[in-house]
Design a protein around this motif. Sequence first.
Motif, PDB file in Angstrom:
ATOM      1  N   TRP A 197     -13.961  24.561  46.363  1.00 58.05           N
ATOM      2  CA  TRP A 197     -13.166  24.162  45.205  1.00 58.05           C
ATOM      3  C   TRP A 197     -13.932  23.107  44.401  1.00 58.05           C
ATOM      4  N   SER A 198     -13.703  23.068  43.118  1.00 60.46           N
ATOM      5  CA  SER A 198     -14.333  22.038  42.288  1.00 60.46           C
ATOM      6  C   SER A 198     -13.780  20.657  42.615  1.00 60.46           C
ATOM      7  N   GLU A 199     -12.547  20.603  43.094  1.00 61.65           N
ATOM      8  CA  GLU A 199     -11.897  19.384  43.566  1.00 61.65           C
ATOM      9  C   GLU A 199     -10.833  19.806  44.556  1.00 61.65           C
ATOM     10  N   PRO A 200     -10.374  18.897  45.426  1.00 60.06           N
ATOM     11  CA  PRO A 200      -9.386  19.289  46.435  1.00 60.06           C
ATOM     12  C   PRO A 200      -8.164  19.958  45.815  1.00 60.06           C
ATOM     13  N   GLN A 221     -18.688  26.659  42.717  1.00 64.94           N
ATOM     14  CA  GLN A 221     -17.429  25.920  42.656  1.00 64.94           C
ATOM     15  C   GLN A 221     -16.372  26.748  41.917  1.00 64.94           C
ATOM     16  N   LEU A 222     -15.200  26.855  42.518  1.00 66.16           N
ATOM     17  CA  LEU A 222     -14.076  27.571  41.926  1.00 66.16           C
ATOM     18  C   LEU A 222     -12.956  26.590  41.615  1.00 66.16           C
ATOM     19  N   GLN A 223     -12.134  26.924  40.612  1.00 64.78           N
ATOM     20  CA  GLN A 223     -11.017  26.044  40.278  1.00 64.78           C
ATOM     21  C   GLN A 223      -9.875  26.854  39.679  1.00 64.78           C
ATOM     22  N   LEU A 224      -8.671  26.267  39.725  1.00 66.18           N
ATOM     23  CA  LEU A 224      -7.497  26.882  39.119  1.00 66.18           C
ATOM     24  C   LEU A 224      -7.444  26.495  37.650  1.00 66.18           C
ATOM     25  N   ALA A 225      -7.097  27.446  36.814  1.00 68.55           N
ATOM     26  CA  ALA A 225      -7.041  27.199  35.367  1.00 68.55           C
ATOM     27  C   ALA A 225      -5.718  26.538  35.000  1.00 68.55           C
ATOM     28  N   PRO A 226      -5.711  25.672  34.000  1.00 69.79           N
ATOM     29  CA  PRO A 226      -4.456  25.030  33.560  1.00 69.79           C
ATOM     30  C   PRO A 226      -3.512  26.051  32.953  1.00 69.79           C
ATOM     31  N   THR A 239       4.320  19.070  49.436  1.00 69.68           N
ATOM     32  CA  THR A 239       3.549  19.103  50.681  1.00 69.68           C
ATOM     33  C   THR A 239       2.976  20.499  50.885  1.00 69.68           C
ATOM     34  N   LEU A 240       1.668  20.570  51.103  1.00 65.68           N
ATOM     35  CA  LEU A 240       0.996  21.830  51.397  1.00 65.68           C
ATOM     36  C   LEU A 240       0.805  21.944  52.910  1.00 65.68           C
ATOM     37  N   HIS A 241       1.359  22.984  53.506  1.00 62.85           N
ATOM     38  CA  HIS A 241       1.176  23.224  54.934  1.00 62.85           C
ATOM     39  C   HIS A 241       0.138  24.314  55.192  1.00 62.85           C
ATOM     40  N   THR A 242       0.134  25.331  54.349  1.00 62.72           N
ATOM     41  CA  THR A 242      -0.766  26.476  54.545  1.00 62.72           C
ATOM     42  C   THR A 242      -1.301  26.937  53.203  1.00 62.72           C
ATOM     43  N   TRP A 243      -2.614  27.207  53.172  1.00 60.67           N
ATOM     44  CA  TRP A 243      -3.200  27.805  51.966  1.00 60.67           C
ATOM     45  C   TRP A 243      -4.557  28.382  52.374  1.00 60.67           C
ATOM     46  N   HIS A 244      -4.542  29.628  52.820  1.00 62.59           N
ATOM     47  CA  HIS A 244      -5.785  30.246  53.264  1.00 62.59           C
ATOM     48  C   HIS A 244      -5.740  31.754  53.087  1.00 62.59           C
ATOM     49  N   LEU A 245      -6.899  32.365  53.137  1.00 58.73           N
ATOM     50  CA  LEU A 245      -7.029  33.817  53.075  1.00 58.73           C
ATOM     51  C   LEU A 245      -6.871  34.378  54.483  1.00 58.73           C
ATOM     52  N   THR A 282      -2.690  18.816  54.913  1.00 58.10           N
ATOM     53  CA  THR A 282      -3.509  18.614  56.102  1.00 58.10           C
ATOM     54  C   THR A 282      -4.889  18.134  55.670  1.00 58.10           C
ATOM     55  N   PRO A 283      -5.647  17.496  56.566  1.00 56.43           N
ATOM     56  CA  PRO A 283      -7.015  17.086  56.207  1.00 56.43           C
ATOM     57  C   PRO A 283      -7.878  18.247  55.734  1.00 56.43           C
ATOM     58  N   ALA A 284      -7.690  19.427  56.315  1.00 58.58           N
ATOM     59  CA  ALA A 284      -8.497  20.586  55.902  1.00 58.58           C
ATOM     60  C   ALA A 284      -8.232  20.949  54.451  1.00 58.58           C
ATOM     61  N   LEU A 285      -6.955  20.988  54.047  1.00 57.89           N
ATOM     62  CA  LEU A 285      -6.617  21.353  52.674  1.00 57.89           C
ATOM     63  C   LEU A 285      -6.912  20.229  51.699  1.00 57.89           C
ATOM     64  N   ASN A 286      -7.088  19.030  52.188  1.00 60.64           N
ATOM     65  CA  ASN A 286      -7.397  17.899  51.320  1.00 60.64           C
ATOM     66  C   ASN A 286      -8.890  17.802  51.029  1.00 60.64           C
ATOM     67  N   SER A 287      -9.668  18.711  51.572  1.00 59.23           N
ATOM     68  CA  SER A 287     -11.101  18.764  51.300  1.00 59.23           C
ATOM     69  C   SER A 287     -11.359  19.778  50.187  1.00 59.23           C
ATOM     70  N   ARG A 288     -12.624  19.977  49.858  1.00 64.56           N
ATOM     71  CA  ARG A 288     -12.984  20.967  48.840  1.00 64.56           C
ATOM     72  C   ARG A 288     -13.278  22.338  49.449  1.00 64.56           C
ATOM     73  N   ASN A 289     -13.122  22.457  50.763  1.00 59.30           N
ATOM     74  CA  ASN A 289     -13.367  23.738  51.410  1.00 59.30           C
ATOM     75  C   ASN A 289     -12.317  24.771  51.022  1.00 59.30           C
ATOM     76  N   ILE A 290     -12.740  26.024  50.948  1.00 58.09           N
ATOM     77  CA  ILE A 290     -11.845  27.157  50.760  1.00 58.09           C
ATOM     78  C   ILE A 290     -11.792  27.877  52.104  1.00 58.09           C
ATOM     79  N   TRP A 291     -10.587  28.063  52.625  1.00 56.59           N
ATOM     80  CA  TRP A 291     -10.448  28.487  54.007  1.00 56.59           C
ATOM     81  C   TRP A 291     -10.026  29.945  54.129  1.00 56.59           C
ATOM     82  N   TYR A 292     -10.523  30.591  55.186  1.00 56.97           N
ATOM     83  CA  TYR A 292     -10.058  31.928  55.538  1.00 56.97           C
ATOM     84  C   TYR A 292      -9.790  31.978  57.034  1.00 56.97           C
TER      85      TYR A 292
END
Length: 206
Positions: free
Chosen positions: A89-92, A32-37, A130-136, A64-74
């Motif tokens: 992700w540790s959380e969405p 599980q990965l997460q962003l630091a405060p 609003t998040l539209h894109t967030w992937h590798l 999007t439903p994909a980004l609202n999950s805990r998956n990390i996308w490429y």
Amino acid sequence: MRQGRTQLLTCLSLLLISGCTLLPEAGPAPLQLQLAPLGKSQESRAKHYAADTQTLVVERPQSTPALNSRNIWYQPAPNQLMPFRDHIWSEPLPQQLQRISVDYLADQLSQISVHQDRPGIDATYRLSITLHTWHLDQLAGTLAIALYADLLTAEGKPLARWQWEQTETLSEISAPGMAAASQHWVQSWLEGLPEQLERVVAESGR
């Protein structure tokens, strides 16, 4: 024939009794990965505001439903998205961004009280993200981000809209490399946001 059938029934009975031995383990759980405060948490932050202090509520980002999950996308190829198998992700991501944004903006905005969106908060302004894109992007070796933010009055009147469609270079083409690039981008993004918010709030009060 009868003996083979008897052995088969015996094996099936043993499998049913043992239960979890029917299917093999899929392997270790994903890392599980997460962003630091970037700022103090609401629990550790103590600020006292005047009774007429303006309040900013940060809504949970839409995505999007994909980004609202805990998956990390490429993205292995154009028009294709795949989740990393061994990392999540540790959380969405929207939930992480909301919490980090609230804590950071609360530290930076001295004249505005900042809160997560929840019942009982009387907001002067609302920040809608609003998040539209967030992937590798595997081919380009970058983190691709498309994010929009709207500052609204409590009644929903739009005051300002900002948009970011950017890329962040990765230190390595991997899920941890993407998480590190995400951390760097979020910090840069948030560092420029308080000044923009304060300017619009000041103009709206004239």
